[in-house]
Design a protein around this motif. Structure first.
Motif, PDB file in Angstrom:
ATOM      1  N   SER A 192     -32.524 -21.344  14.207  1.00 34.74           N
ATOM      2  CA  SER A 192     -31.975 -20.436  15.198  1.00 34.74           C
ATOM      3  C   SER A 192     -32.424 -20.869  16.596  1.00 34.74           C
ATOM      4  CB  SER A 192     -32.410 -19.016  14.865  1.00 34.74           C
ATOM      5  OG  SER A 192     -32.574 -18.278  16.019  1.00 34.74           O
ATOM      6  N   SER A 193     -33.649 -21.424  16.707  1.00 36.20           N
ATOM      7  CA  SER A 193     -34.120 -21.926  17.998  1.00 36.20           C
ATOM      8  C   SER A 193     -33.256 -23.075  18.486  1.00 36.20           C
ATOM      9  CB  SER A 193     -35.564 -22.407  17.897  1.00 36.20           C
ATOM     10  OG  SER A 193     -36.445 -21.348  18.052  1.00 36.20           O
ATOM     11  N   VAL A 194     -32.852 -23.962  17.554  1.00 38.13           N
ATOM     12  CA  VAL A 194     -31.973 -25.077  17.947  1.00 38.13           C
ATOM     13  C   VAL A 194     -30.701 -24.515  18.582  1.00 38.13           C
ATOM     14  CG1 VAL A 194     -30.621 -27.003  17.079  1.00 38.13           C
ATOM     15  CG2 VAL A 194     -32.905 -26.611  16.197  1.00 38.13           C
ATOM     16  N   ALA A 195     -30.164 -23.437  17.973  1.00 33.78           N
ATOM     17  CA  ALA A 195     -28.959 -22.823  18.532  1.00 33.78           C
ATOM     18  C   ALA A 195     -29.242 -22.197  19.893  1.00 33.78           C
ATOM     19  CB  ALA A 195     -28.425 -21.768  17.564  1.00 33.78           C
ATOM     20  N   GLN A 196     -30.417 -21.569  20.024  1.00 37.51           N
ATOM     21  CA  GLN A 196     -30.749 -20.899  21.293  1.00 37.51           C
ATOM     22  C   GLN A 196     -30.932 -21.899  22.422  1.00 37.51           C
ATOM     23  OE1 GLN A 196     -30.916 -17.511  21.446  1.00 37.51           O
ATOM     24  NE2 GLN A 196     -30.496 -17.328  19.276  1.00 37.51           N
ATOM     25  N   ILE A 197     -31.518 -23.079  22.094  1.00 39.44           N
ATOM     26  CA  ILE A 197     -31.629 -24.137  23.099  1.00 39.44           C
ATOM     27  C   ILE A 197     -30.226 -24.532  23.541  1.00 39.44           C
ATOM     28  CG2 ILE A 197     -32.337 -26.530  23.464  1.00 39.44           C
ATOM     29  CD1 ILE A 197     -34.554 -25.816  21.290  1.00 39.44           C
ATOM     30  N   GLY A 198     -29.291 -24.517  22.584  1.00 39.34           N
ATOM     31  CA  GLY A 198     -27.894 -24.779  22.918  1.00 39.34           C
ATOM     32  C   GLY A 198     -27.364 -23.784  23.939  1.00 39.34           C
ATOM     33  N   TYR A 199     -27.683 -22.498  23.766  1.00 38.39           N
ATOM     34  CA  TYR A 199     -27.229 -21.492  24.745  1.00 38.39           C
ATOM     35  C   TYR A 199     -27.734 -21.819  26.142  1.00 38.39           C
ATOM     36  CZ  TYR A 199     -26.087 -18.194  20.964  1.00 38.39           C
ATOM     37  OH  TYR A 199     -25.562 -17.587  19.876  1.00 38.39           O
ATOM     38  N   ILE A 200     -29.048 -22.112  26.208  1.00 39.75           N
ATOM     39  CA  ILE A 200     -29.648 -22.369  27.517  1.00 39.75           C
ATOM     40  C   ILE A 200     -28.957 -23.562  28.173  1.00 39.75           C
ATOM     41  CG2 ILE A 200     -31.787 -22.986  28.708  1.00 39.75           C
ATOM     42  CD1 ILE A 200     -33.296 -21.622  26.428  1.00 39.75           C
ATOM     43  N   LEU A 201     -28.747 -24.618  27.357  1.00 32.78           N
ATOM     44  CA  LEU A 201     -28.148 -25.840  27.873  1.00 32.78           C
ATOM     45  C   LEU A 201     -26.697 -25.604  28.275  1.00 32.78           C
ATOM     46  CD1 LEU A 201     -29.438 -28.544  28.158  1.00 32.78           C
ATOM     47  CD2 LEU A 201     -28.336 -29.250  26.056  1.00 32.78           C
ATOM     48  N   LEU A 202     -26.005 -24.779  27.499  1.00 35.64           N
ATOM     49  CA  LEU A 202     -24.600 -24.491  27.796  1.00 35.64           C
ATOM     50  C   LEU A 202     -24.495 -23.815  29.158  1.00 35.64           C
ATOM     51  CD1 LEU A 202     -21.694 -24.499  26.664  1.00 35.64           C
ATOM     52  CD2 LEU A 202     -22.118 -22.205  25.836  1.00 35.64           C
ATOM     53  N   GLY A 203     -25.337 -22.804  29.376  1.00 36.13           N
ATOM     54  CA  GLY A 203     -25.340 -22.127  30.667  1.00 36.13           C
ATOM     55  C   GLY A 203     -25.630 -23.109  31.785  1.00 36.13           C
ATOM     56  N   ALA A 204     -26.628 -23.984  31.544  1.00 37.70           N
ATOM     57  CA  ALA A 204     -27.016 -24.932  32.583  1.00 37.70           C
ATOM     58  C   ALA A 204     -25.916 -25.951  32.843  1.00 37.70           C
ATOM     59  CB  ALA A 204     -28.303 -25.639  32.182  1.00 37.70           C
ATOM     60  N   SER A 205     -25.120 -26.285  31.823  1.00 42.81           N
ATOM     61  CA  SER A 205     -24.111 -27.333  32.018  1.00 42.81           C
ATOM     62  C   SER A 205     -22.923 -26.839  32.832  1.00 42.81           C
ATOM     63  CB  SER A 205     -23.637 -27.885  30.671  1.00 42.81           C
ATOM     64  OG  SER A 205     -22.888 -26.909  30.003  1.00 42.81           O
ATOM     65  N   PHE A 206     -22.810 -25.524  33.043  1.00 43.44           N
ATOM     66  CA  PHE A 206     -21.751 -25.054  33.930  1.00 43.44           C
ATOM     67  C   PHE A 206     -22.028 -25.477  35.368  1.00 43.44           C
ATOM     68  CE2 PHE A 206     -21.146 -21.315  30.831  1.00 43.44           C
ATOM     69  CZ  PHE A 206     -20.357 -22.109  30.023  1.00 43.44           C
ATOM     70  N   GLY A 207     -23.339 -25.607  35.690  1.00 45.57           N
ATOM     71  CA  GLY A 207     -23.695 -26.139  36.999  1.00 45.57           C
ATOM     72  C   GLY A 207     -23.388 -25.231  38.172  1.00 45.57           C
ATOM     73  N   ASP A 208     -23.165 -23.939  37.934  1.00 50.02           N
ATOM     74  CA  ASP A 208     -23.015 -23.032  39.065  1.00 50.02           C
ATOM     75  C   ASP A 208     -24.088 -21.946  38.978  1.00 50.02           C
ATOM     76  OD1 ASP A 208     -22.175 -21.673  36.920  1.00 50.02           O
ATOM     77  OD2 ASP A 208     -20.205 -21.102  37.683  1.00 50.02           O
TER      78      ASP A 208
END
Lengths: 503, 119
Positions: A312-328
């Protein structure tokens, strides 16, 4: 020079100097007291730093009076402050509540050494957050990682050892990749200070070496942050580490690596590499989405509670990265808020597992059947922190998922697709958390514990300190769900700071 | 000529790849750690190469050498730190391998995995 201006240095020095003292102390209680006191003191320093960052903006500290860019600069901004709060907070809660659980995993003589390693890990993690130049980040990263390997290897099961060596090899490869990248940036700019790099890179005409450096740094740090598909070290390291160590590490180690990745990328590269935003988002967003999907899918099928939460942590790191990849600003705010909230939820969940483990022999699904009857308080805390992990309204997890979804929808068609993935993965989280809760509350009667603990024979469901810690974290999950102003405000100013570096 | 002029960088890449290959391909944990060491040593070479200036000497200021060119001391300092980090990593890794040998009676990765599966 007033005392408060020395706080950025003290943030590292306090735990670092406590480490040798703790090691020399004989007797585990004394060592635990000293380590916990230092950790709580570090938390107080972090709170003081956060308050002054909110008031004054970026704090800069010239180590030994040598001014940047020639001297070593410590730099605390809103993002560092957020990270410091998470690290020192997780360490303090884990130490305060983890004494009895750790005492079961290790012999009396090992404990002072273990607490010393813990202090070094804390010093390293805080150091990464305050360091203002790329090479000190590397050194602190290795300090925290080396100490972290020791913490994982302290697990009572012999399988902790292969897990440690895997973690060590992967971690070292990641750090070395980072070092190659830093070397190339230094080759082109002649500086190591982040702020100075940004200025001098603008004068560099040959972009190829910088691009290669960006690649090395991104891959190296993604390995440290367990970004899918570089997460292979994480599940076993989390599973076989002592439960309290898992609670501490799950709350902060991967997030600190993500912090360095984002800082490097936004401060140094985004402004100076043409079209870097597309490369960066195009590389990280698919990995984030795959991580969310695969992590959630594997968590659904896992039967061991710690491995379930690790995936589940692997998925949560994905959330953080997804938000960051929007770049705004909206995406980064969601990412940073999720760093904070996920640390609260996951740290709390692993602490509850530590309490369970004191009562029953193992942490497989079968072992915890019907445990809620014997441990009503801990099971209820699992329900609350689990709800926060899923993102039920009223808990902290809801706030960051909401921010993430609204940031995603602003991104157009692809963003909506990402939002659908987030919702799907949340449904998976409902399933795997419910699977555990169902087993806890409605499972068959658990067998009598293999080895009754002193706490169990005294009629208590868990040691009082552990219960207190668990419920402290659980209530914090509810508090920050109802009053999210503080983490969101801090994340927003951190996001604004990073976005201001964009061209 | 230009390719030969980048001799050090070629060695850096070759060493890096030898190290990475050894880490990934060898099941023996001791060989894995040796590969990791070669991998890190490659980076030391990269840093040492980039501090060298043609005709530059050791960065110690001498009274009689006016107009002397010096090598850049900063990468040397950095790499000294990185060497210390590398040694600590290797020492810790070896200590873990010793404990693995005590616990499993082998240091072959595949045999350890089989032993874990049997449990």
């Amino acid at each position: 020079m007033s005392f408060s201006s020395q706080l950025p240095a003290l943030q590292i020095v306090v735990p670092l100097l406590t480490a040798p003292i703790v090691m020399l102390l004989r007797g585990s209680s004394l060592a635990w007291c000293a380590a916990t006191a230092a950790s709580v003191m570090a938390l107080c320093i972090a709170i003081a730093l956060t308050l002054s960052v909110q008031e004054l903006g970026v704090l800069s500290y010239a180590m030994g009076g040598w001014q940047a860019p020639f001297g070593i600069e410590l730099r605390v901004d809103a993002l560092s402050a957020l990270l410091l709060l998470v690290t020192t907070g997780a360490s303090s809660v884990a130490l305060l509540s983890g004494r009895s659980s750790l005492a079961r995993d290790m012999t009396e003589g090992q404990q002072p050494l273990f607490y010393a390693a813990w202090m070094i890990a804390l010093a390293g993690l805080s150091g990464i957050a305050v360091a203002g130049d790329a090479f000190n980040v590397f050194v602190f990263m290795e300090i925290s990682s080396l100490a972290g390997y020791i913490l994982v290897a302290a697990g009572p099961d012999r399988r902790a050892l292969p897990a440690t060596i895997k973690y060590l090899i992967m971690g070292t490869i990641g750090a070395t990749f980072y070092l190659v990248g830093v070397g190339q940036v230094y080759m082109m700019t002649g500086t190591l200070n982040f702020a100075d790099m940004e200025v001098r890179l603008a004068e560099v005409t040959a972009q190829k070496p910088i691009l290669v450096a960006a690649g090395f740094i991104t891959v190296g740090l993604a390995l440290k942050a367990a970004v899918f598909p570089l997460h292979m070290w994480l599940p076993n390291a989390y599973r076989y580490a002592p439960h309290i160590v898992t609670a501490f590490m799950a709350a902060c180690t991967t997030k600190v690596a993500l912090y360095v990745l984002l800082r490097f990328d936004f401060v140094v590269f985004q402004g100076n590499l043409s079209g870097h935003m597309d490369q960066y988002a195009g590389f990280l967003a698919p990995l984030a989405i795959l991580g969310i999907l695969v992590g959630s899918a594997v968590a659904v099928t896992e039967h061991h509670l710690k491995r379930l939460l690790a995936y589940s942590s692997v998925a949560q790191i994905g959330y953080i990265l997804l938000g960051a990849s929007f770049g705004d600003i909206a995406g980064l705010t969601a990412a940073f808020t999720h760093m904070f909230n996920h640390a609260l939820a996951k740290g709390g969940l692993f602490l509850v597992l530590a309490a369970f483990a004191l009562q029953v022999g193992g942490l497989r699904m079968l072992d915890i059947a019907g445990l809620a009857k014997r441990m009503p308080l801990a099971a209820a805390a699992f329900l609350v922190t689990g709800a926060s992990l899923v993102g039920i309204p009223g808990t902290a997890g809801f706030i960051s998922k909401w921010l993430l979804l609204s940031a995603a929808i602003q991104q157009g068609a692809l963003g909506v697709l990402a939002a659908v993935v987030v919702v799907l993965s949340s449904l998976a989280a409902v399933y795997y958390i419910w699977k555990v809760v169902e087993q806890l509350y409605f499972g068959g009667p658990a067998e009598s514990p293999a080895t009754p603990t002193p706490a169990a024979s005294a009629g208590l469901e868990a040691p009082p300190m552990l219960l207190l810690g668990i419920w402290g974290v659980a209530l914090a999950n509810i508090y920050f769900g109802l009053f999210p102003g503080f983490p969101v405000g801090l994340s927003e100013s951190a996001a604004t700071e990073l976005v201001s570096h964009l061209p | 000529m230009e390719i030969l002029g980048l001799y050090n960088y070629w060695v850096f890449i070759v060493l890096l790849m030898i190290g990475l290959y050894t880490v990934m391909a060898k099941p023996n944990l001791m060989k894995k750690l040796l590969g990791l060491s070669i991998f890190q040593a490659a980076v030391f070479l990269l840093y040492i190469t980039l501090d060298k200036i043609e005709g530059g000497t050791a960065p110690i200021i001498q009274a009689d050498a006016i107009g002397q060119i010096y090598a850049n001391p900063l990468p040397q300092v950095l790499i000294l730190t990185a060497i210390v980090v590398g040694i600590s990593t290797l020492a810790l890794g070896l200590a873990v391998v010793v404990r693995i040998h005590e616990a499993y009676g082998t240091i072959e990765d595949d045999q350890i995995q089989q032993a874990d599966l049997r449990e």
